[in-house]
Design a protein around this motif. Structure first.
Motif, PDB file in Angstrom:
ATOM      1  N   PRO A 189       0.911  -1.318   0.159  1.00 53.22           N
ATOM      2  CA  PRO A 189      -0.008   0.023  -0.114  1.00 53.22           C
ATOM      3  C   PRO A 189       0.786   1.177  -0.024  1.00 53.22           C
ATOM      4  CG  PRO A 189      -0.271  -1.209   2.030  1.00 53.22           C
ATOM      5  CD  PRO A 189       0.513  -2.090   1.054  1.00 53.22           C
ATOM      6  N   TRP A 192       2.135   1.559  -3.777  1.00 51.34           N
ATOM      7  CA  TRP A 192       1.018   1.718  -4.606  1.00 51.34           C
ATOM      8  C   TRP A 192       0.546   3.101  -4.599  1.00 51.34           C
ATOM      9  CZ3 TRP A 192      -0.999  -3.837  -3.378  1.00 51.34           C
ATOM     10  CH2 TRP A 192      -0.407  -4.662  -4.317  1.00 51.34           C
ATOM     11  N   ALA A 193       0.537   3.593  -3.405  1.00 57.62           N
ATOM     12  CA  ALA A 193       0.128   4.991  -3.304  1.00 57.62           C
ATOM     13  C   ALA A 193       0.832   6.102  -4.069  1.00 57.62           C
ATOM     14  CB  ALA A 193       0.010   5.496  -1.626  1.00 57.62           C
ATOM     15  N   THR A 219      -5.862  -0.638  -8.333  1.00 59.64           N
ATOM     16  CA  THR A 219      -4.883  -0.555  -7.423  1.00 59.64           C
ATOM     17  C   THR A 219      -5.386  -0.133  -6.225  1.00 59.64           C
ATOM     18  OG1 THR A 219      -3.378   0.171  -9.277  1.00 59.64           O
ATOM     19  CG2 THR A 219      -3.004   0.883  -6.953  1.00 59.64           C
ATOM     20  N   ARG A 220      -6.501   0.876  -6.561  1.00 58.78           N
ATOM     21  CA  ARG A 220      -7.168   1.058  -5.151  1.00 58.78           C
ATOM     22  C   ARG A 220      -7.655  -0.110  -4.156  1.00 58.78           C
ATOM     23  NH1 ARG A 220      -9.647   6.620  -8.236  1.00 58.78           N
ATOM     24  NH2 ARG A 220      -7.862   8.057  -7.621  1.00 58.78           N
ATOM     25  N   ILE A 223      -4.741  -1.671  -2.508  1.00 62.57           N
ATOM     26  CA  ILE A 223      -4.491  -0.748  -1.528  1.00 62.57           C
ATOM     27  C   ILE A 223      -5.494  -1.046  -0.363  1.00 62.57           C
ATOM     28  CG2 ILE A 223      -4.224   1.555  -0.654  1.00 62.57           C
ATOM     29  CD1 ILE A 223      -3.192   2.458  -3.169  1.00 62.57           C
ATOM     30  N   THR A 227      -4.070  -3.076   3.244  1.00 63.69           N
ATOM     31  CA  THR A 227      -4.413  -1.926   4.460  1.00 63.69           C
ATOM     32  C   THR A 227      -5.234  -2.953   5.532  1.00 63.69           C
ATOM     33  OG1 THR A 227      -4.015  -0.217   3.235  1.00 63.69           O
ATOM     34  CG2 THR A 227      -5.032   0.087   5.419  1.00 63.69           C
ATOM     35  N   ALA A 262      -7.044   4.707   3.229  1.00 67.18           N
ATOM     36  CA  ALA A 262      -7.165   3.405   2.047  1.00 67.18           C
ATOM     37  C   ALA A 262      -8.559   3.588   1.827  1.00 67.18           C
ATOM     38  CB  ALA A 262      -6.944   2.216   2.706  1.00 67.18           C
ATOM     39  N   GLU A 281      -3.963  10.985  -2.561  1.00 70.30           N
ATOM     40  CA  GLU A 281      -3.092   9.677  -2.404  1.00 70.30           C
ATOM     41  C   GLU A 281      -1.763  10.030  -1.953  1.00 70.30           C
ATOM     42  OE1 GLU A 281      -5.152   8.722  -6.751  1.00 70.30           O
ATOM     43  OE2 GLU A 281      -3.192   9.772  -6.755  1.00 70.30           O
TER      44      GLU A 281
END
Length: 312
Positions: A189, A192-193, A219-220, A223, A227, A262, A281
């Motif tokens: 996470p 990726w952020a 991707t979100r 994440i 998380t 997240a 982000e």
């Protein structure tokens, strides 16, 4: 291997200064390596002479820096086209790829040998494997091959607390594995952020980050999923031997904030402005830095309280 790697990655156009060579070692990443390794060392149930401990952390830091130099040597072609990395010493023309390679190899050998002499050869072997994993498995293979690069490759950044623990104990235990898992689950996470608000960089460099291969929405989702798993692990660690009331309080607060961050990223509307998405982000990315340092700081406090209690 890229042409940049073969040809020295860049033509040196100006005389390099000490700061340029130091930048090869990725000092920001090194600070995380040093801190988590120190926590692993001090949280171990076996005391280490302060001078031995200082030397061990120094050599672990050097090993982390060696990994950074070798990473910059191999990735010079990528760094040159990414806005975030274009000013690094090799693409900026201050240090050649051959110099970075020589420095990386020399420091790798130095750090492993002297860590073995200063502490024990198990810890030295673990450091050697960490350098190999980061440079060969992650940098040379995974990073350019699979969108799961940062998931698997994240293990490289998770080894330092295990190395610190091994310096003190000469081995591995459930406590050091828990610290490894905490960093390992935090890495996806976190990166990726970064990839979300720096997606154009990875597009331009043709690096198969999840944002490039599967898009922002997927991707979100990833994440948020990681998380949630991280929160379960981090809070659960509070009920183990490395936890305690201080750690648990920190874990509950930070994981609540991290889960909210997240969730905020997950529910972003793709029709929202790029600037609004960027702010959310980037905020989550900055929180992720505090997240890991605070958790390991709490582990360190708990270890100190345990030792004070043992002396009482």
């Amino acid at each position: 291997m890229s042409d940049a790697s073969i040809n020295g990655a860049a033509t040196q156009t100006q005389e390099a200064e000490f700061g340029d060579y130091f930048a090869l070692l990725k000092p920001r990443v090194m600070s995380l390596v040093v801190f988590t390794a120190l926590v692993g060392l001090l949280a171990a149930p076996v005391s280490v002479h302060p001078f031995v401990g200082f030397c061990a952390i120094l050599f672990i830091a050097v090993g982390g820096g060696a990994s950074g130099a070798l990473n910059m040597w191999w990735d010079a072609d990528i760094d040159a086209v990414m806005k975030r990395t274009a000013r690094r010493p090799i693409p900026a023309g201050k240090v050649t790829g051959d110099e970075a390679l020589a420095i990386g190899l020399a420091l790798s050998g130095f750090s492993v040998v002297f860590l073995g002499l200063a502490s024990n050869w198990f810890a030295a072997g673990l450091l050697a494997f960490t350098i190999f994993f980061y440079v060969v498995i992650y940098t040379m293979w995974l990073k350019r091959w699979t969108p799961q690069n940062i998931v698997i490759g994240g293990a490289a950044g998770a080894f330092p607390p295990m190395i610190g623990w091994a310096v003190a104990t000469g081995g591995v235990s459930i406590e050091s594995v828990l610290m490894f898992c905490l960093t390992f689950m935090w890495t996806p996470p976190h990166f990726w952020a970064l990839a979300l608000f720096m997606r154009k960089d990875y597009d331009n460099a043709d690096v198969p980050m999840l944002t490039v291969t599967h898009g922002r929405r997927v991707t979100r989702v990833h994440i948020l999923a990681y998380t949630v798993l991280l929160a379960v692990l981090a809070i659960g660690a509070g009920f183990t031997s490395i936890g305690g009331p201080v750690y648990l309080a920190v874990a509950l607060v930070l994981n609540a904030l991290f889960l909210k961050g997240a969730w905020d990223i997950f529910r972003r509307d793709e029709d929202m402005s790029e600037e609004d998405n960027f702010l959310v982000e980037r905020k989550f990315f900055k929180l992720s830095l505090l997240y890991l340092f605070a958790h390991f700081g709490a582990i360190l406090i708990e270890a100190g309280l345990d030792r004070i209690g043992g002396l009482a």
